[in-house]
Design a protein around this motif. Structure first.
Motif, mmCIF file in Angstrom:
data_model
loop_
_atom_site.group_PDB
_atom_site.id
_atom_site.type_symbol
_atom_site.label_atom_id
_atom_site.label_comp_id
_atom_site.label_asym_id
_atom_site.label_seq_id
_atom_site.Cartn_x
_atom_site.Cartn_y
_atom_site.Cartn_z
ATOM 1 N N TYR A 166 49.417 82.927 41.697
ATOM 2 C CA TYR A 166 49.148 82.262 40.408
ATOM 3 C C TYR A 166 47.742 82.664 39.939
ATOM 4 C CZ TYR A 166 53.143 79.225 41.445
ATOM 5 O OH TYR A 166 54.395 78.734 41.723
ATOM 6 N N PRO A 167 47.614 83.912 39.517
ATOM 7 C CA PRO A 167 46.258 84.403 39.217
ATOM 8 C C PRO A 167 45.657 83.800 37.951
ATOM 9 C CG PRO A 167 47.894 86.084 38.750
ATOM 10 C CD PRO A 167 48.637 84.958 39.374
ATOM 11 N N ASP A 168 46.486 83.117 37.163
ATOM 12 C CA ASP A 168 45.964 82.552 35.919
ATOM 13 C C ASP A 168 45.825 81.039 35.976
ATOM 14 O OD1 ASP A 168 45.712 85.012 34.584
ATOM 15 O OD2 ASP A 168 47.897 85.086 34.443
ATOM 16 N N GLN A 169 45.641 80.518 37.131
ATOM 17 C CA GLN A 169 45.398 79.079 37.266
ATOM 18 C C GLN A 169 44.802 78.781 38.640
ATOM 19 O OE1 GLN A 169 49.613 77.647 37.107
ATOM 20 N NE2 GLN A 169 49.176 76.834 39.158
ATOM 21 N N PHE A 170 44.265 77.582 38.783
ATOM 22 C CA PHE A 170 43.985 77.061 40.115
ATOM 23 C C PHE A 170 44.256 75.567 40.101
ATOM 24 C CE2 PHE A 170 39.773 74.934 39.971
ATOM 25 C CZ PHE A 170 39.295 75.370 38.740
ATOM 26 N N ILE A 171 44.309 74.991 41.300
ATOM 27 C CA ILE A 171 44.755 73.599 41.444
ATOM 28 C C ILE A 171 43.605 72.754 41.995
ATOM 29 C CG2 ILE A 171 46.396 72.083 42.650
ATOM 30 C CD1 ILE A 171 48.033 73.938 41.083
ATOM 31 N N ALA A 172 43.564 71.513 41.561
ATOM 32 C CA ALA A 172 42.594 70.567 42.135
ATOM 33 C C ALA A 172 43.317 69.257 42.431
ATOM 34 C CB ALA A 172 41.459 70.326 41.156
ATOM 35 N N VAL A 173 42.874 68.592 43.485
ATOM 36 C CA VAL A 173 43.458 67.306 43.860
ATOM 37 C C VAL A 173 42.340 66.390 44.309
ATOM 38 C CG1 VAL A 173 45.216 66.148 45.251
ATOM 39 C CG2 VAL A 173 45.388 68.592 44.876
ATOM 40 N N ARG A 174 42.516 65.106 44.052
ATOM 41 C CA ARG A 174 41.468 64.180 44.473
ATOM 42 C C ARG A 174 42.053 62.955 45.169
ATOM 43 N NH1 ARG A 174 37.132 60.301 41.789
ATOM 44 N NH2 ARG A 174 37.649 58.704 43.288
ATOM 45 N N LYS A 175 41.451 62.603 46.282
ATOM 46 C CA LYS A 175 41.733 61.306 46.898
ATOM 47 C C LYS A 175 40.467 60.806 47.597
ATOM 48 C CE LYS A 175 44.712 58.680 49.839
ATOM 49 N NZ LYS A 175 45.723 58.707 50.879
ATOM 50 N N ALA A 176 39.927 59.712 47.102
ATOM 51 C CA ALA A 176 38.751 59.052 47.696
ATOM 52 C C ALA A 176 37.561 59.985 47.881
ATOM 53 C CB ALA A 176 39.119 58.405 49.028
ATOM 54 N N SER A 177 37.474 61.000 47.090
ATOM 55 C CA SER A 177 36.318 61.888 47.128
ATOM 56 C C SER A 177 36.122 62.382 45.695
ATOM 57 C CB SER A 177 36.608 63.051 48.080
ATOM 58 O OG SER A 177 35.428 63.705 48.401
ATOM 59 N N PRO A 178 34.899 62.386 45.210
ATOM 60 C CA PRO A 178 34.732 62.592 43.771
ATOM 61 C C PRO A 178 35.101 63.993 43.299
ATOM 62 C CG PRO A 178 32.630 62.570 44.882
ATOM 63 C CD PRO A 178 33.631 62.203 45.905
ATOM 64 N N LEU A 179 35.702 64.045 42.132
ATOM 65 C CA LEU A 179 36.034 65.319 41.505
ATOM 66 C C LEU A 179 36.264 65.058 40.020
ATOM 67 C CD1 LEU A 179 36.465 68.232 42.526
ATOM 68 C CD2 LEU A 179 38.910 67.818 42.407
ATOM 69 N N ILE A 180 35.631 65.855 39.203
ATOM 70 C CA ILE A 180 35.834 65.717 37.771
ATOM 71 C C ILE A 180 36.322 67.042 37.200
ATOM 72 C CG2 ILE A 180 34.121 63.868 37.426
ATOM 73 C CD1 ILE A 180 32.745 66.836 36.230
ATOM 74 N N VAL A 181 36.926 66.944 36.024
ATOM 75 C CA VAL A 181 37.391 68.150 35.344
ATOM 76 C C VAL A 181 36.550 68.316 34.084
ATOM 77 C CG1 VAL A 181 39.344 69.197 34.128
ATOM 78 C CG2 VAL A 181 39.729 67.862 36.214
ATOM 79 N N GLY A 182 36.044 69.508 33.873
ATOM 80 C CA GLY A 182 35.273 69.792 32.655
ATOM 81 C C GLY A 182 36.133 70.628 31.715
#
Ligand code: G6P
Length: 608
Positions: A166-182
């Motif tokens: 999937y060269p035109d995307q990446f994935i993020a996941v969050r559980k009990a650890s901070p992560l924001i999307v810009g």
């Protein structure tokens, strides 16, 4: 405790990742790495040590080509700091690259299972399990693999995942650890906190636990665990870029010390209107306050020290019993807490693992949670019944200064607000109190004009092997913070003692030339502390007294005296802490210590 950045767009990704990581390095700084899709495969570059090493290795990112990638700055938990243990971690075939914050609690069982299936592990980290799990579960559909992985891992995580297919995307996941999307234009980001991406966008999605994000150049999709798309509101951050820059200062710590008058003003002014404390942020009614049986204050580190001040202040003003507990103890002590209790949780980051766990423990017992938090949308803020934000702005130096000061200010506002609702203050006292709270920013500014004095004192004592802090009641509470500040950045052994307790053992450590910093401000206890000063002096100690302008007696007993302006005694911790912050800073500076990033520490402690 680690920092994550991810980017997809049209620009060269590696320099953006390195720059973002430099803003997050305060979160962890024992190694760093990036993974970039270079058109045919995922190229991973990692290096033990500070980010500068990685930057040099990759020629500022110029040697890595691609427009999608993930990066990480690490604070070691599983496995020593090393190139191989640094993130990102690749799956066996190199199809997946993973960066991870948090802890995978069942990684040993998962590792055994994967090994029995033929997977070979090269690092000692828990994170490598995730990379291999992705490969194990991947049958051509990445979203299916994500949900399977998430269902198998236990613990806390913020993840960034890159897949060759999937060269035109990446994935993020969050559980009990901070992560924001810009969210940018034709480019999108993830980061552990906004400072990493402020330069590019202020439009943010705050993620909830178990949300899965697919980031593409032209958009961001967010899903829940059932892979149903979730609609979220865009939050616009009002910090400007300079808030997270050093702006000419040698260290963030000094910049943040100097920002305290503004941070205090920003925190106090919106909450005082026409001479009244207005806490619109919270829904505690007068009846709720009257019904409180006991208040617990739960926090870690300096935030805990704010709690110690809070205990004295609330008990004095509201006559409600207050118990302050270090969160890592509170969470496991089977606390006698219930629906009649208020639990005040204090945290700059809003993500300290023990504090969050303490909060959950209290909540499970039915207690009401009021939190004092600096980071909007953080896990602790989200999990609380009521939140009062400190408007300190981003704090980057590991040793807190402006967050501590603004937390104190909020503590005073809460105490006064509750005392008023309980009918414990007269209107005259109330008015004087409000006036004094409003005066704090200017008074702090005034103390900061005297920096040279503390620099001079630091020059006399920076070679000390051990420094003691003593005080009684509120002065003791501030001593705790002064001692922590000094030891964490200068590596000089230091202890804070309740002045009267010193002679029950610790005084045996006092010898010729030992520095004792004695805080004596409270009028009722001033003479008592002066007696303790005499006791240590009689045993050879050199004493630096910290007191108020009207207390001349200190000049006759101490070798050096630092004075702060006189104000309502309850509020004095906001003033006396300033010279102690400066002293710690200058001592560390003279010793040539890495002030903003002290060894072994991290700003946000997201693991137990
Ligand atoms: C770390 C930081 C301290 C901070 C403590 C609690 O130890 O170095 O400065 O006081 O964590 O952090 P929190 O974000 O919960 O206030």
């Amino acid at each position: 405790m680690c920092g994550i950045v991810g980017y997809i767009g049209k620009r060269s990704v590696a320099p953006i990742l390195l720059e973002g990581l430099s803003k997050l390095e305060y979160r962890g700084y024992d190694s760093a790495g990036i993974a970039v899709y270079n058109g045919s495969e995922i190229q991973v570059e990692k290096a033990k040590g500070r980010l500068a090493v990685l930057s040099e290795k990759t020629n500022g990112g110029q040697s890595v080509n691609g427009t999608v990638g993930i990066g990480h700055t690490r604070w070691a938990t599983h496995g020593e700091p090393s190139d191989v243990n640094a993130h990102p971690h690749l799956s066996q075939s190199g199809r997946f690259a993973v960066v991870h914050n948090g802890i995978i609690e069942n990684y040993i069982a998962l590792k055994k299972r994967l090994e029995s299936k033929g997977f070979e592990f090269i690092s000692e980290t828990d994170t490598e399990v995730i990379a291999h799990l992705f490969e194990y579960y991947y049958k051509g559909d990445i979203m299916e693999a994500v949900t399977k992985v998430i269902n198998r891992v236990e613990g806390s995580y913020a993840l960034g995942v890159l897949c060759v297919d999937y060269p035109d995307q990446f994935i993020a996941v969050r559980k009990a650890s901070p992560l924001i999307v810009g969210i940018g234009e034709d480019e999108n980001f993830i980061a552990s906190d906004v400072t990493a991406i402020l330069k590019y966008t202020r439009n943010i999605y705050y993620l909830e636990d178990d949300e899965i994000v697919v980031l593409k150049r032209d958009g961001v999709e967010i899903y829940n665990m059932d892979l149903e798309e979730v609609q979220k509101e865009v939050f616009t951050v009002n910090w400007d870029v300079s808030a997270a820059e050093k702006g000419g200062y040698e260290h963030f710590m000094m910049k943040e010390i100097e920002e305290q008058p503004k941070a205090l003003r920003d925190t106090i002014s919106p909450r005082i209107n026409n001479g009244k404390v207005v806490l619109d942020d919270i829904s505690l009614t007068t009846q709720d306050i009257k019904n409180i049986r006991k208040i617990y204050i739960v926090a870690c580190g300096s935030a805990y020290h704010v709690g110690v001040v809070g205990k004295y202040v609330i008990e004095k003003m509201c006559r409600i019993p207050v118990e302050v507990q270090v969160a890592s103890e509170f969470r496991y002590c089977d606390p006698i807490v219930g629906s009649k209790d208020l639990v005040i949780v204090i945290s700059q980051s809003g993500e300290t693992a023990d504090t969050l766990a303490g909060l959950k423990e209290a909540k499970n017992h039915g207690a009401r949670i009021l939190s004092i938090v600096n980071v909007v949308g953080s896990a602790i803020a989200n999990a609380s019944d009521d939140v009062i934000y400190t408007w300190a702005g981003p704090e980057i130096a590991v040793a807190t200064t402006k967050a501590y000061s603004t937390q104190l200010a909020v503590m005073y506002l809460i105490a006064l607000y509750m005392a008023d609702k309980l009918g414990m203050v007269t209107s005259g006292e109330y008015a004087r109190y409000v006036k004094d709270i409003e005066a704090l920013p200017d008074m702090v500014a005034k103390i900061l004009e005297n920096k040279d004095e503390l620099q001079y004192l630091a020059s006399k004592f920076y070679n000390c092997k051990s420094i003691f802090f003593i005080g009684r009641n509120l002065d003791y509470a501030v001593s705790l913070e002064g001692s922590l500040k000094l030891k964490e950045i200068s590596y000089i052994h230091s202890e804070a003692y309740a002045a009267g307790e010193l002679k029950h053992g610790t005084i045996s450590l006092i010898e010729e030339g030992t520095l004792v910093i004695a805080l004596a401000t409270g009028s009722e206890l001033f003479d008592k502390t002066v007696s303790n000063v005499k006791e240590v002096k009689a045993r050879g100690a050199v004493v630096m007294g910290v007191t108020t302008e009207n207390q001349d007696d200190m000049d006759t007993v101490a070798d050096y005296v630092v004075k702060v302006p006189q104000i309502n005694e309850t509020l004095l911790p906001s003033l006396t802490v300033i010279p102690l912050q400066l002293f710690g800073y200058y001592v560390a500076s003279l010793k040539g210590c890495d002030i903003d990033k002290p060894r072994n520490l991290a700003k946000s402690v997201t693991v137990e």
